[in-house]
Enzyme design. Sequence first.
Site, mmCIF file in Angstrom:
data_model
loop_
_atom_site.group_PDB
_atom_site.id
_atom_site.type_symbol
_atom_site.label_atom_id
_atom_site.label_comp_id
_atom_site.label_asym_id
_atom_site.label_seq_id
_atom_site.Cartn_x
_atom_site.Cartn_y
_atom_site.Cartn_z
ATOM 1 C CG ASP A 7 16.430 45.541 -14.429
ATOM 2 O OD1 ASP A 7 17.646 45.283 -14.462
ATOM 3 O OD2 ASP A 7 15.703 45.190 -13.474
ATOM 4 C CB SER A 8 17.289 41.258 -15.665
ATOM 5 O OG SER A 8 17.331 41.732 -14.331
ATOM 6 C CE1 TYR A 39 18.985 39.425 -18.806
ATOM 7 C CE2 TYR A 39 19.977 41.608 -18.874
ATOM 8 C CZ TYR A 39 19.176 40.649 -19.441
ATOM 9 O OH TYR A 39 18.571 40.899 -20.634
ATOM 10 N N GLY A 40 22.237 38.494 -13.076
ATOM 11 C CA GLY A 40 23.367 38.547 -12.143
ATOM 12 C C GLY A 40 24.072 37.233 -11.908
ATOM 13 C CB CYS A 70 20.167 46.291 -15.684
ATOM 14 S SG CYS A 70 20.807 44.675 -15.210
ATOM 15 C CG ASN A 71 24.004 48.604 -11.055
ATOM 16 O OD1 ASN A 71 24.746 49.527 -10.818
ATOM 17 N ND2 ASN A 71 22.741 48.616 -10.655
ATOM 18 C CB THR A 72 23.975 42.695 -14.218
ATOM 19 O OG1 THR A 72 23.700 42.707 -12.819
ATOM 20 C CG2 THR A 72 24.726 41.436 -14.574
ATOM 21 C CD GLU A 150 12.014 40.291 -11.289
ATOM 22 O OE1 GLU A 150 11.013 40.051 -11.991
ATOM 23 O OE2 GLU A 150 12.662 41.352 -11.367
ATOM 24 C CB CYS A 182 21.710 44.979 -7.781
ATOM 25 S SG CYS A 182 20.337 44.058 -8.532
ATOM 26 C CG HIS A 184 16.050 43.545 -8.969
ATOM 27 N ND1 HIS A 184 16.671 43.693 -10.177
ATOM 28 C CD2 HIS A 184 14.923 42.819 -9.200
ATOM 29 C CE1 HIS A 184 15.970 43.059 -11.118
ATOM 30 N NE2 HIS A 184 14.900 42.522 -10.550
#
Length: 261
Positions: A7-8, A39-40, A70-72, A150, A182, A184
């Site tokens: 993931d990011s 990333y988003g 990660c969806n993005t 984060e 997402c 997160h």
Amino acid sequence: MNIAVFDSGVGGMTVLHQIRKLLPNENFLYYADTAHLPYGEKPKDELKKYIFEAVDFLVAHEIKALVVACNTATSAAIEDLRKNYSIPIIGIEPAVKPAVIETEPKKKKVLVMATRTTLKEEKYHRLVERIDKHDLVDPLPMPKLVELAEAFDFDPEHVIPYLKEQLKPFDLTQYGTVVLGCTHFPIFKDIIEQIFPKGTHVIDGGLGTAMNLKRTLERLHQTGGGNGKIIFYKSGVKVEDSETLKHYADLLERLDTISGS
Ligand code: DGL
């Protein structure tokens, strides 16, 4: 061999959490590309470069499967990744289909919270076009939830005012299902549930992704060989400082306490 989860940032841990429940006898490499987060808010071509760098690194570490948690990243690169690597690659996309199926008969709508890039990408538009025949799905970017996650800031006093502000233009009673698109966002699932009227179903694709991984490994006779151990990397550097590792452990524990997650 390990399963890589990518993931990011810390969002992929919501997927890792589901995977460890379903597949307790596996070991993991968790890769957070924090050097390039968020990333988003970045365009697809820039993201692809970062994602390939990360996956090159992971593949060099002898992994048996890659989960793009990660969806993005999935929307930006999953097809190209599958063309370039021979290991099984599992992605995640907003759970629009189950949301529409469960919401339509209730004459309610679906709110999809995701990153700006996911909601802009062709992959998402194709998905909605295919499934949303009655114009039930509304999109909503929520970039600050990524920042809060984060910062390991799960304080409702910080999260609730942001949610309320973003949701102000919406009539919340219209929505039967909220999709957390997402990885997160399920970190805040308990708080998001509080904001919507009772009975609103808040869903994400974490469990579906974990089930998909399990089926894939079973089909390839590749399950087992571990005990839930995780090695963490941040953009190619092994995480060894105890404060960060403690934050990660606390986050995984928090996910255990969130109902239904
Ligand atoms: N966790 C990521 C997702 O599922 C994106 C977070 C970011 O913006 O970096 O879309």
